[in-house]
Design a protein around this motif. Structure first.
Motif, short mmCIF file in Angstrom:
data_model
loop_
_atom_site.label_atom_id
_atom_site.label_comp_id
_atom_site.label_asym_id
_atom_site.label_seq_id
_atom_site.Cartn_x
_atom_site.Cartn_y
_atom_site.Cartn_z
N SER A 449 0.83 -1.20 0.00
CA SER A 449 0.00 0.00 0.00
C SER A 449 0.86 1.25 0.00
N PHE A 450 0.22 2.40 -0.16
CA PHE A 450 0.96 3.67 -0.16
C PHE A 450 1.71 3.87 1.15
N SER A 451 1.19 3.31 2.24
CA SER A 451 1.82 3.48 3.56
C SER A 451 2.86 2.42 3.85
N GLY A 452 3.03 1.45 2.94
CA GLY A 452 3.99 0.38 3.15
C GLY A 452 3.37 -0.92 3.65
N LYS A 453 2.10 -0.90 3.96
CA LYS A 453 1.41 -2.06 4.52
C LYS A 453 1.14 -3.11 3.43
N PRO A 454 1.36 -4.40 3.74
CA PRO A 454 1.06 -5.45 2.75
C PRO A 454 -0.43 -5.48 2.41
N LEU A 455 -0.73 -5.67 1.15
CA LEU A 455 -2.12 -5.70 0.69
C LEU A 455 -2.65 -7.12 0.48
N ARG A 456 -1.81 -8.13 0.76
CA ARG A 456 -2.16 -9.54 0.67
C ARG A 456 -2.29 -10.03 -0.77
N LYS A 457 -2.34 -9.11 -1.70
CA LYS A 457 -2.47 -9.50 -3.11
C LYS A 457 -1.90 -8.38 -3.97
N LYS A 458 -1.27 -8.77 -5.05
CA LYS A 458 -0.71 -7.78 -5.96
C LYS A 458 -1.79 -7.25 -6.90
N ALA A 459 -1.74 -5.96 -7.14
CA ALA A 459 -2.62 -5.38 -8.17
C ALA A 459 -2.02 -5.71 -9.54
N ASN A 460 -2.72 -5.35 -10.57
CA ASN A 460 -2.28 -5.73 -11.92
C ASN A 460 -2.55 -4.59 -12.90
N PHE A 461 -1.95 -3.43 -12.64
CA PHE A 461 -2.23 -2.26 -13.46
C PHE A 461 -1.19 -2.06 -14.56
N SER A 462 -1.68 -1.69 -15.70
CA SER A 462 -0.85 -1.17 -16.79
C SER A 462 -1.05 0.34 -16.76
N VAL A 463 0.04 1.08 -16.59
CA VAL A 463 -0.08 2.51 -16.30
C VAL A 463 0.43 3.36 -17.47
N ALA A 464 -0.46 4.16 -17.99
CA ALA A 464 -0.10 5.12 -19.03
C ALA A 464 0.13 6.49 -18.40
N ALA A 465 0.96 7.29 -19.03
CA ALA A 465 1.24 8.64 -18.56
C ALA A 465 0.99 9.62 -19.69
N ALA A 466 0.68 10.84 -19.33
CA ALA A 466 0.37 11.87 -20.32
C ALA A 466 1.65 12.48 -20.89
N PHE A 467 1.55 12.93 -22.12
CA PHE A 467 2.68 13.56 -22.83
C PHE A 467 2.15 14.78 -23.57
N ASN A 468 2.68 15.94 -23.20
CA ASN A 468 2.31 17.18 -23.90
C ASN A 468 3.45 17.61 -24.81
N PRO A 469 3.33 17.34 -26.11
CA PRO A 469 4.40 17.74 -27.04
C PRO A 469 4.25 19.17 -27.55
N ASN A 470 3.14 19.82 -27.17
CA ASN A 470 2.87 21.17 -27.69
C ASN A 470 3.55 22.23 -26.83
N VAL A 471 4.86 22.13 -26.75
CA VAL A 471 5.65 23.03 -25.92
C VAL A 471 6.74 23.64 -26.78
N ARG A 472 7.32 24.73 -26.28
CA ARG A 472 8.37 25.41 -27.04
C ARG A 472 9.63 24.57 -27.16
N VAL A 473 10.01 23.94 -26.06
CA VAL A 473 11.23 23.14 -26.05
C VAL A 473 10.85 21.68 -25.85
N LEU A 474 10.81 20.92 -26.93
CA LEU A 474 10.36 19.54 -26.86
C LEU A 474 11.31 18.68 -26.03
N ASP A 475 12.60 18.99 -26.06
CA ASP A 475 13.57 18.18 -25.31
C ASP A 475 13.23 18.12 -23.82
N ARG A 476 12.71 19.23 -23.29
CA ARG A 476 12.34 19.24 -21.87
C ARG A 476 11.16 18.31 -21.61
N ALA A 477 10.21 18.30 -22.53
CA ALA A 477 9.06 17.40 -22.39
C ALA A 477 9.51 15.95 -22.48
#
Length: 615
Positions: A449-477
């Motif tokens: 868990s977020f607090s470090g406590k065992p959850l007795r079972k593993k979750a199974n998430f596939s996690v996507a993240a956002a990407f904003n390419p509409n910026v002045r300096v793409l290298d920073r993004a």
């Protein structure tokens, strides 16, 4: 006699809370500033603890580093405040034999991204060197929830000084650190890094602190310390209080001694009365030399149930994959939304994505609609999770609920600030950033868990993240994408792009990344909506050419829709050459427009059959 030599033969009593007493005096601003504003008051508190029998006191410097002092505009007074603190403590001790510890508090909170580790270590070194030069008897590192910050701080300070270092972790759960590490293992590692005294302070009251130490072995090269809170905190008339009888605290101090602890003080809520009571019971007790730690039962963590559906980040590496976004309704009528989702899914969308109150305006819960689509219609869905609307408690509860429902595809986003939405006066939470949330979700995948406590079972998430390419300096993004990968992001979904040149630029800038990218395409339906997106929606920018093309059709709905589709097709031509992943954003529930683009993608793939696109 030095501190470490004294601990070889004695159990020492330390002082209690400084902040609690200052708070009682009505001082709830910068407590460290009191060293130069009210030195008489700080000295008075020290003397109260000394009179109570404390063998060890700590300087009033817990937050006296440049990062924390900057909150009050005092970052240029690090040296002055720390010097004053040591001077006050020495004056209070006078000719007595109390040891003075230079207090150094942890800097990292839940939001690790606020300050880099290098910045933290620079601030700690600045503060520590003042305390060392003022000749304290040791350095007390306290209230460290982040184990990495503590270990790196010990390495730094051990290089700079031979003074005794007391390293204390803080836990949300007895015996388990926030990262899921066992307390016994953590204290051993701190000892091996050079800490002379290792232990625990804050957050937990006496009962749970004792419980935590039951599983701790006596260190081979260090001593144990404990500074528990007076009790668990409570709120009364808007003020934090700690309900604890001093006799109870004193008896708990004896039990801590029985667990092998040799330096015993108090943290939040403790007062000179608590320390006086503890001293009376501890002063004639010898240290524990031999102890049999209770072996903590290892909690069996079940493996996650294997998903029958392939994670999108795996599929998109080898073949075309299309994600379609369809926002949940702002009203209670859901039939049109459900019909649209069914139609899009049947047309070939891999998944139906739903935003989490986009533009800070309330919509029907995406977890509710995701459940309806999955359970009633067999549709695979992907809800966004924003950091704006829920604190850590709500986030973990929400995400565990998603796992229970079998909704294992999620996109983490920071979330638009409330001031842009329907309730500009509402509170934006932002306990964590989207980057930190990714790490926490991956922690759930380990059954922790977020607090470090065992959850007795593993979750199974596939996690996507956002990407904003509409910026002045793409290298920073792109640099942010690299950091998100380090935090555990499996793949990225971009904001809508409106030029072929930008798509080419994105490809060149990201082709080295290990995580695939879905390129966002959002068809325009009118010139007015194009202007709104360009000028008012964060993260979206249209080209002048696109704006002019839409303007030329202004007022003719059919032409505007046709031109919007034509523009989107041209963008798909460019995107399909380099990216297997396409992310289609359905405008204003116009899923008929999205279907035309899905059909066009199929045509492109038919035409280019046998030609493998780069991921």
């Amino acid at each position: 006699m030095g501190l470490l030599k004294a601990l070889k033969s004695k159990v020492l009593t330390a002082d209690g809370a400084m902040g609690t007493l200052l708070y009682a005096y009505g001082l709830d601003n910068c407590h460290e500033e009191m060293n130069i504003v009210r030195p008489d008051l700080i000295e008075k508190i020290h003397l109260e603890y000394i009179t109570a029998g404390a063998d060890v006191i700590q300087t009033n410097t817990y937050g006296a580093n440049s990062i924390k002092l900057a909150r009050y505009g005092l970052e240029d007074k690090v040296s002055e405040i720390n010097k004053a603190a040591v001077s006050i403590a020495k004056k209070a001790v006078g000719n007595r034999n109390q040891f003075i510890l230079g207090s150094i508090g942890a800097i990292r909170g839940v939001r690790k991204s606020d300050t880099t580790l290098d910045e933290i270590l620079l601030a700690i070194k600045e503060q520590a060197m003042v305390l060392i030069n003022e000749k304290v008897d040791g350095l007390l590192l306290e209230t460290y929830y982040d184990f990495e910050e503590l270990t790196e701080t010990i390495k730094l300070l051990r290089y700079e000084t031979s003074l005794p270092i007391i390293a204390q972790v803080s836990m949300h759960e007895p015996g388990i650190l926030v990262n899921g590490m066992n307390l016994n293992d953590a204290l051993k590692e701190l000892q091996d890094l050079g800490a002379d005294i290792v232990g625990v302070n804050c957050r937990l009251g006496p009962h749970h602190t004792i419980q935590a130490f039951e599983g701790v072995e006596l260190p081979e090269k260090a001593f144990l310390s404990a500074y528990p809170n007076a009790s668990l905190l409570d709120i009364e008339d808007g003020r934090v209080i700690y309900e604890s009888e001093v006799d109870y605290f004193a008896r708990a101090a004896v039990q801590l001694r029985n667990q092998g602890v040799r330096l015993i003080g108090g943290c939040c809520g403790t007062t000179p009365k608590h320390i006086e009571a503890a001293k009376k019971l501890l002063q004639n007790l010898e240290p524990i030399e031999v102890k049999e730690a209770i072996v903590q039962k290892e909690v069996f963590i079940q493996e996650a149930e294997p998903s029958i559906l392939e994670p999108l980040h795996e599929k998109v590496k080898r073949e075309r994959s299309v994600i379609v976004e369809l926002d949940t309704p702002r009203h209670l009528e859901i039939e049109a939304f459900v019909e649209g989702a069914k139609t899009l899914y049947n047309e070939g969308a891999d998944i139906i994505m739903m935003a989490d109150n986009s533009l800070a305006s309330p919509r029907i819960s995406n977890i509710a609609m995701g459940s309806i689509l999955k359970l009633q219609h067999g549709i695979r869905t992907m809800p966004h999770i924003t950091c704006r609307d829920r604190n850590l408690i709500g986030l973990q509860s929400h995400i565990m609920g998603l796992n229970a429902l079998g909704l294992h595809d999620i996109l983490t986003v920071t979330g638009d600030p409330t001031k842009v939405g329907d309730f500009p006066g509402a509170t934006s939470v932002y306990d964590v950033s989207s980057m930190e949330l990714i790490s926490l979700i991956k922690q759930l995948n380990e059954g922790i868990s977020f607090s470090g406590k065992p959850l007795r079972k593993k979750a199974n998430f596939s996690v996507a993240a956002a990407f904003n390419p509409n910026v002045r300096v793409l290298d920073r993004a792109v640099a942010r994408l690299e950091k998100k990968i380090e935090h555990g992001a499996d793949y990225f979904i971009s904001q809508p792009v409106y030029t072929k040149e930008k798509i080419e630029e994105i490809y060149e800038a990201t082709k080295h990344l290990s995580a695939p990218i879905y390129i966002g395409i959002m068809p325009l339906t009118s010139f007015r909506s194009a202007e709104f997106l360009h000028h008012e929606v964060p993260g979206i920018k249209l080209s002048e050419e696109v704006l002019e093309r839409m303007k030329a059709c202004d007022g003719d709905k059919e032409k505007e829709t046709a031109e919007g589709i034509a523009i989107a097709r041209e963008l798909l031509d460019a995107a399909a050459k380099h990216f297997n992943g396409i992310y289609l954003i359905t405008p204003f529930l116009r899923y008929d427009v999205t279907i035309k683009l899905m059909q066009y993608i199929k045509q492109l793939d038919e035409q280019n059959k046998g030609v493998k696109a780069n991921v």
